[in-house]
Design an enzyme around this catalytic site. Structure first.
Site, PDB file in Angstrom:
ATOM      1  NE  ARG A 115       0.767  -7.575  11.339  1.00 20.98           N
ATOM      2  CZ  ARG A 115       0.582  -6.784  10.306  1.00 20.98           C
ATOM      3  NH1 ARG A 115       1.461  -5.853  10.024  1.00 20.98           N
ATOM      4  NH2 ARG A 115      -0.479  -6.915   9.520  1.00 20.98           N
TER       5      ARG A 115
ATOM      6  CE  LYS B 278      -0.778   0.673   4.967  1.00 19.25           C
ATOM      7  NZ  LYS B 278      -0.030   1.931   5.039  1.00 19.25           N
ATOM      8  CB  THR B 279       3.965   2.254   1.814  1.00 21.55           C
ATOM      9  OG1 THR B 279       3.400   1.931   3.090  1.00 21.55           O
ATOM     10  CG2 THR B 279       4.795   3.522   1.940  1.00 21.55           C
TER      11      THR B 279
END
Length: 729
Positions: free
Chosen positions: A593, A32-33
């Site tokens: 994670r 997404k970044t």
């Protein structure tokens, strides 16, 4: 075109959208970044907008700096003048530019949380408000929470005298800040929103300037933040929102996952673009996460996948006790280290901060370096240091530091001036502060009497009961319990109370593990563990953290610990609307994670408040496909007493019904309790915490003896007789 190389089809679609509002549903590890940053670079490089014609909003300064750094590498432009930053940072910039219209001095100052609390205390003193009835931090949270809902004091509904008084303080606080030319963090956003709402020329100026507004972590926006974005976007600008409704885990901070649904309606979003390809984790981890989160209602819906293979199965471990769970984890970490995996690539996650103590103790004993990410080690936490200070002062009245920490905590009306006079008296007479306090009279001497009473009452008690007595009679438990009524303060108060309960557990285990179980010995143990080397940023060290703190991070190996019903999912989720959905999103965040290896563990019994508590494996484990799991647990014999608990054993593991002492093996089949235990079925009893109840079952002998009690208020519980402190009625 070099900017677009390497993007997958949905990423490319998002980056190259025409001028229109969009919702980018970006799954964990889906890049997404990269999409957000590349979208900005694409708009600038194609001439769709100048660097000064767009607004980029992030939730942290770190994320903002990372975005600008990446942009500088992509484009030959100076990013310094760009409007990119956090909500607070951007609102501050806007208010500085329009300070007169915002009715602020040009040099207005910003109060941090500590400064704001000090200002509230000063105001309440001037208003003669009882700070024991109206706790200043509670008032602070009330004011900030109201502002984040977009409410001024006169707009807050107050149906009772207590709330009306807080509203009165709120109004006076706002007036004081206005006189002094200062603003707090929540005021920055509210003042900026009001500026744009009432001043059409300023609003139109920014609407004309910012044709493209891009927002990161959109699922974490609160009501006021979304209203501010709507004002800036107007009816013609493009709002490009990136977020993941499955990772919305901050409702306790005011985050409103419903903003994502509202965005699609308010801005007539034609298509939600889903980024579902994950570049972080192996397939089995993603399949487990997808299966879990599919149980949530009202999702926008997506399914993570990866081009990589399935990888290893998820490892599940059922421990007899929480101590054995911690031991298993340390042994696995030592093996991972031997396999060449760096400690910094391993994370231990837990739902509640109080769970860290058992893990920390095991890691210290094993000589494994660790750091607590986004928090403090157990013995460094405020409430623990307060409790230990009472114990230190009881043990040694010459301990001036301990006295200064607790003489007015909980608040007992001993102000800074009284403490200064006490210090002056001790200096003049060359005595300790405690001796000076004994001669001072008034509230100070009442504090001395409290310490003496605590010393007297606990002189003959065993260590866990000393701890219990001090927490109760010092007022620490009552202090934090009173904060549970504040919605803004409730979560923090619950954590502090859990930590204090864990301190009683620590004392109980200390008695079992050490020959010298005196108070002095325990205080020494606490000091040594608190003083253990906290790994620096450059050290190879494990990461310990709550699941909330883990969001946005990733690790080679992840341990999710304490997967027991009532712990994770947390018991409070059952009482809150949408609570279980949020807990499941939290578990989804925990699972995603892990890049390569994931462990999940739970304990059949856990020490809570110094007593053995028996529970059930987390319901989340039942929502994971069996074919993805590998059970590491030793075979624990099923017991005849299972039926008395009222729940059936799942196929993969026995329920939490084990007998036995706190740290002994639970594999033995329990024996019926002998009459020598002194208790009988049907006997009425009372317990300090659970109240009145009736014994319905007994089993075991000696240190292994335990009873099942049906409590009037707390329901059915198994208690170890060695620690239960039951009283016959």
């Amino acid at each position: 075109m070099n900017l677009l190389q390497g993007l997958n089809a949905p990423q490319l679609q998002a980056v190259t959208l025409p001028h229109q509002s969009a919702l980018i549903l970006a799954g964990a590890g889906s890049g997404k970044t990269r999409v957000l940053t590349t979208r900005i670079a694409y708009l600038v490089s194609t001439g769709a907008v100048s660097p000064h014609g767009l607004l980029a909003v992030t939730f942290t300064n770190k994320a903002s700096k990372e975005m600008l750094t990446r942009l500088s590498a992509m484009l030959p432009i100076n990013t310094r003048g760009m409007w990119a930053g956090t909500f607070h940072g951007l609102c501050n910039r806007m208010l500085r530019a329009h300070f007169r219209e915002a009715n602020l001095p040009q040099t207005f100052q910003i109060l941090d949380s500590g400064d704001q609390l000090s200002a509230i205390k000063r105001l309440m003193k001037a208003m003669n408000v009882d700070d024991e009835k109206f706790i200043p931090r509670d008032v602070q949270n009330f004011i900030s929470g109201s502002k984040e809902q977009g409410l001024r004091a006169h707009e807050v509904e107050a149906y009772d005298p207590y709330t009306r008084k807080k509203v009165e303080i709120f109004a006076e606080y706002d007036a004081q800040c206005q006189r002094e030319g200062v603003v707090d963090f929540s005021e920055l956003l509210l003042r900026c929103y009001e500026l744009l709402s009432r001043n059409a020329s300023i609003r139109e100026h920014y609407q004309e300037r910012f044709k493209h507004i891009l927002v990161d972590e959109f699922q974490d926006t609160n009501k006021l933040q979304y209203q501010w974005l709507k004002l800036l976007a107007g009816s013609n600008n493009a709002l490009f929102a990136v977020g993941d409704d499955d990772q919305s885990i901050y409702a306790f901070r005011g985050a409103n996952v419903g903003n994502m649904q509202e965005l699609t309606r308010d801005f007539h979003v034609e298509a939600v673009i889903k980024l579902e390809q994950n570049y972080r984790s192996h397939g089995n981890i993603l399949d487990a996460a997808n299966a879990l989160i599919s149980n949530n209602r009202n999702r926008l819906g997506k399914n993570l996948w990866t081009s990589e293979n399935g990888g290893e199965p998820l490892r599940i471990y059922e421990a007899p006790t929480d101590v054995e769970e911690a031991k298993f984890i340390t042994e696995e970490i030592q093996q991972l280290k031997r396999e060449g995996i760096n400690l910094k690539e391993i994370a231990l996650l837990y739902r509640s901060n109080a769970q860290s103590r058992v893990l920390e103790h095991a890691l210290v004993s094993a000589g494994l370096s660790y750091r607590v990410y986004g928090g403090l080690r157990f013995f460094e936490r405020q409430e623990i240091k307060h409790a230990l200070a009472y114990l230190r002062l009881m043990e040694n009245t010459d301990d001036d530091n301990a006295l200064l920490r607790i003489i007015n905590f909980p608040t007992r009306g001993i102000g800074a001036r009284s403490i200064e006079q006490l210090q002056e008296s001790a200096k003049i007479n060359n005595t300790t502060l405690f001796d000076a306090a004994a001669r001072a009279g008034g509230k100070v001497s009442a504090f001395v009497a409290l310490i003496e009473a605590l010393r007297s009452a606990t002189r003959e008690l065993p260590l866990p009961e000393i701890m219990d007595h001090v927490l109760e009679h010092s007022g620490l438990l009552a202090n934090y319990t009173s904060e549970l009524t504040s919605p803004a303060k409730k979560r923090e108060a619950e954590e502090r109370l859990e930590n204090l309960n864990e301190l009683v557990t620590a004392a109980t285990l200390f008695v079992h593990e050490n020959e010298d179980d005196s108070l002095t010995s325990f205080l020494t143990h606490a000091s040594l563990e608190a003083g253990e080397h906290q790994a620096g940023d450059q050290d190879d060290a494990l990461h310990l953290m709550t699941v909330h703190a883990a969001k946005g991070l990733e690790f080679h190996t992840v341990f999710i610990t304490g997967l027991e019903e009532g712990l994770f999912p947390h018991q409070n989720s059952q009482r809150e609307d949408g609570g279980m959905d949020e807990e499941r999103r939290l578990m989804y965040v925990a699972i995603t994670r892990a890049r390569r290896r994931l462990y999940m563990s739970f304990a059949q019994s856990r020490m809570l408040h110094g007593q053995v508590s028996y529970g059930m494996a987390s319901s989340f484990l039942n929502e994971l496909p069996e074919n993805l799991l590998h059970w590491l647990s030793p075979k624990i014999a099923k017991r005849n007493s299972f039926a008395s608990f009222g729940y059936a054993a799942p196929n993969h593991a026995a329920p939490f019904s084990a007998g036995g002492s706190v740290i002994s093996s639970l594999a033995s089949v329990p024996r019926p309790a002998s009459s020598s235990s002194g208790w009988r079925s049907g006997q009425s009893v009372t317990h300090a915490k659970f109240g009145e109840g009736v014994i319905v079952n007994l089993e075991g002998n000696g240190a292994d003896a335990r009873v099942q009690v049906n409590f009037r208020r707390a329901g059915v519980k198994w208690l170890a007789l060695e620690y239960a402190k039951l009283t016959a009625i």
